[in-house]
Design an enzyme around this catalytic site. Structure first.
Site, PDB file in Angstrom:
ATOM      1  N   GLU A 245      99.495 -94.756  93.942  1.00  0.00           N
ATOM      2  CA  GLU A 245      98.306 -94.840  93.069  1.00  0.00           C
ATOM      3  C   GLU A 245      97.024 -94.958  93.888  1.00  0.00           C
ATOM      4  O   GLU A 245      96.029 -94.306  93.591  1.00  0.00           O
ATOM      5  CB  GLU A 245      98.465 -96.034  92.122  1.00  0.00           C
ATOM      6  CG  GLU A 245      97.324 -96.157  91.126  1.00  0.00           C
ATOM      7  CD  GLU A 245      97.572 -97.217  90.074  1.00  0.00           C
ATOM      8  OE1 GLU A 245      98.671 -97.224  89.470  1.00  0.00           O
ATOM      9  OE2 GLU A 245      96.688 -98.065  89.858  1.00  0.00           O
ATOM     10  N   ARG A 271      64.427 -78.457  89.975  1.00  0.00           N
ATOM     11  CA  ARG A 271      63.436 -79.341  89.352  1.00  0.00           C
ATOM     12  C   ARG A 271      62.217 -79.443  90.291  1.00  0.00           C
ATOM     13  O   ARG A 271      62.374 -79.810  91.475  1.00  0.00           O
ATOM     14  CB  ARG A 271      64.046 -80.730  89.148  1.00  0.00           C
ATOM     15  CG  ARG A 271      63.076 -81.788  88.679  1.00  0.00           C
ATOM     16  CD  ARG A 271      62.764 -81.647  87.235  1.00  0.00           C
ATOM     17  NE  ARG A 271      61.966 -82.767  86.737  1.00  0.00           N
ATOM     18  CZ  ARG A 271      61.408 -82.777  85.542  1.00  0.00           C
ATOM     19  NH1 ARG A 271      61.543 -81.735  84.727  1.00  0.00           N
ATOM     20  NH2 ARG A 271      60.694 -83.813  85.147  1.00  0.00           N
ATOM     21  N   GLN A 282      62.014 -85.786 101.264  1.00  0.00           N
ATOM     22  CA  GLN A 282      63.074 -86.337 102.131  1.00  0.00           C
ATOM     23  C   GLN A 282      63.875 -87.445 101.435  1.00  0.00           C
ATOM     24  O   GLN A 282      65.092 -87.551 101.611  1.00  0.00           O
ATOM     25  CB  GLN A 282      62.434 -86.877 103.410  1.00  0.00           C
ATOM     26  CG  GLN A 282      63.444 -87.099 104.508  1.00  0.00           C
ATOM     27  CD  GLN A 282      62.779 -87.657 105.755  1.00  0.00           C
ATOM     28  OE1 GLN A 282      62.208 -88.747 105.722  1.00  0.00           O
ATOM     29  NE2 GLN A 282      62.834 -86.925 106.837  1.00  0.00           N
TER      30      GLN A 282
END
Ligand SMILES: Cc1cc2nc3c(=O)[nH]c(=O)nc-3n(C[C@H](O)[C@H](O)[C@H](O)COP(=O)(O)OP(=O)(O)OC[C@H]3O[C@@H](n4cnc5c(N)ncnc54)[C@H](O)[C@@H]3O)c2cc1C
Length: 382
Positions: A245, A271, A282
């Site tokens: 798991e 955008r 940056q």
């Protein structure tokens, strides 16, 4: 160690991504809102071979080695936007189907695995008790010998798939004096067992399409045939389940991180603010560069651990390192994706606020981050 994918593994990855995108992503926002588990999609995953990836074909599985299983689960996490469904699949496969495949008697494997792998039955793992989570082996649930079987009494908490399970892999104390080593036994308890029932279903922050709840046993009788891995063998079953798991459930999260990274890159390229794409700032670009670093490191950890699992090497510390790093990376990546998308990231329809809610549980289930650090420290002799 060579982690370049074979042609077969590449085809496996592509086919699962295509399947997940075409078949599993309808109405995910609505499903999350209404906390709906789609049984029809589960059946499709069974038909696709996802519910029995590492189980030998003779028992209805796909017969993959652990490394190929990691590739397949990573592809599922990448292609499927319903993290709850992916989690339910992992909670069924890794701590239930895999230990039955490993520790099951021939009769148990023949009777149970084909339907579990094929999508006809769903399994839940029942370890956590109301007062025993991190201290899993401090459990109170008792199994008392009664003739040719055992009577089980007690409540198990937070059982993923519990409300919809046909079969539960239940851990109970058979010898309190022996404790962890030899005192815990694993039982395969079927839904029809008298005295066994799913009780409270919980509403939760994320992974809302994966049902979770309490399982209650009240003097429930199971025959000796229901014991998995021998009386007193519970610790070995649990340890094996956790190795799988903590590596392979977290392979799905590597896929999710890649999907989120792509979303952030695409958004930062398109955008514009102050006359240029936000990715040219940056502060935004570095956030996304860090996502990429986390993704590649997480993937390498999963691949190395899965490879070691296949080589039958000891992986307990690797599994804890993988679980810890991937879960914390997933959470940071989801949070950063929301930030990169700004106000839109906070809105449901952009589907990253859900990814953040879904990610939070990853530092809790399969043992919390604190417990993974404890385990790693113990391996270091501290
Ligand atoms: C989404 C989800 C799915 C789950 N699915 C399953 C399932 O299918 N089956 C199942 O059996 N369980 C399941 N669980 C339960 C899960 O395994 C437990 O929640 C987890 O192990 C923590 O136990 P707890 O909640 O009792 O917290 P506690 O153990 O009470 O811990 C509370 C806090 O104390 C900290 N803490 C505890 N002990 C120590 C220590 N020694 N050192 C440092 N810090 C410590 C923990 O890290 C945590 O921050 C699930 C949980 C979640 C959230």
């Amino acid at each position: 160690m060579n982690f370049s994918l074979t042609e077969e593994q590449k085809t496996l990855r592509e086919s699962i991504v295509r399947f997940a995108r075409n078949e599993l992503n309808e109405d995910v926002v609505e499903r999350d809102r209404t906390q709906t588990f789609r049984r029809d999609l589960w059946t499709k995953c069974g038909e696709m071979g996802i519910l029995g990836l590492p189980i030998p074909e003779e028992y209805g599985g796909s017969g993959l080695d652990p490394f190929s299983t990691a590739i397949a689960l990573e592809a599922l996490g990448y292609g499927c936007g319903d993290a709850g469904l992916v989690f339910s699949i992992s909670a069924h496969l890794l701590p239930c189907v895999v230990p039955i495949g490993m520790f099951g008697a021939e009769e148990q494997k023949r009777r149970l695995l084909p339907d579990l792998c094929g999508g006809k039955r769903i399994a839940a793992n029942a370890m956590t008790g109301p007062g025993t989570g991190s201290d899993a082996f401090g459990m109170k649930k008792r199994a008392v010998r009664d003739g040719k079987g055992f009577r089980l009494t007690g409540t198990k908490m937070f059982c993923s798939n519990g409300p919809i399970a046909d079969l539960a892999v239940v851990f109970a104390v058979t010898d309190p004096e022996k404790g962890y080593h030899g005192g815990i036994t694993t039982f395969l308890v079927e839904k029809e067992t008298e005295g066994f029932r799913a009780s409270q279903k919980f509403e939760k922050m994320g992974l809302r399409t994966s049902p979770i709840g309490e399982l209650v046993l009240e003097n429930a009788f199971v025959s000796e045939d229901a014991v998995l891995g021998g009386v007193g063998g519970g610790a070995a079953v649990f340890a094996h389940s956790m190795d799988w798991e903590r590596i392979l459930l977290f392979a799905t999260h590597v896929g999710t991180m890649e999907r989120l990274l792509e979303k952030a890159v695409e958004y930062a390229r398109t955008r514009t603010q102050f006359g240029q794409p936000i990715g040219k700032f940056q502060a935004v670009a570095h956030k996304i560069a860090d996502m990429k670093v986390r993704l590649e490191a997480a993937r390498l950890l999963v691949y190395r651990s899965a490879w070691k699992l296949g080589e039958k090497k000891s992986v307990s510390m690797d599994a804890s390192i993988t679980k810890l790093f991937v879960s914390e990376s997933l959470l940071e990546t989801a949070l950063d994706t929301v930030q990169v998308l700004g106000g839109y990231g906070f809105m449901t329809e952009y589907e990253v606020e859900r990814a953040l809610r879904d990610a939070i549980g990853s530092t809790i289930y399969s043992g919390t981050s604190e417990m993974q650090r404890n385990i790693i420290a113990r391996w270091l002799g501290l």
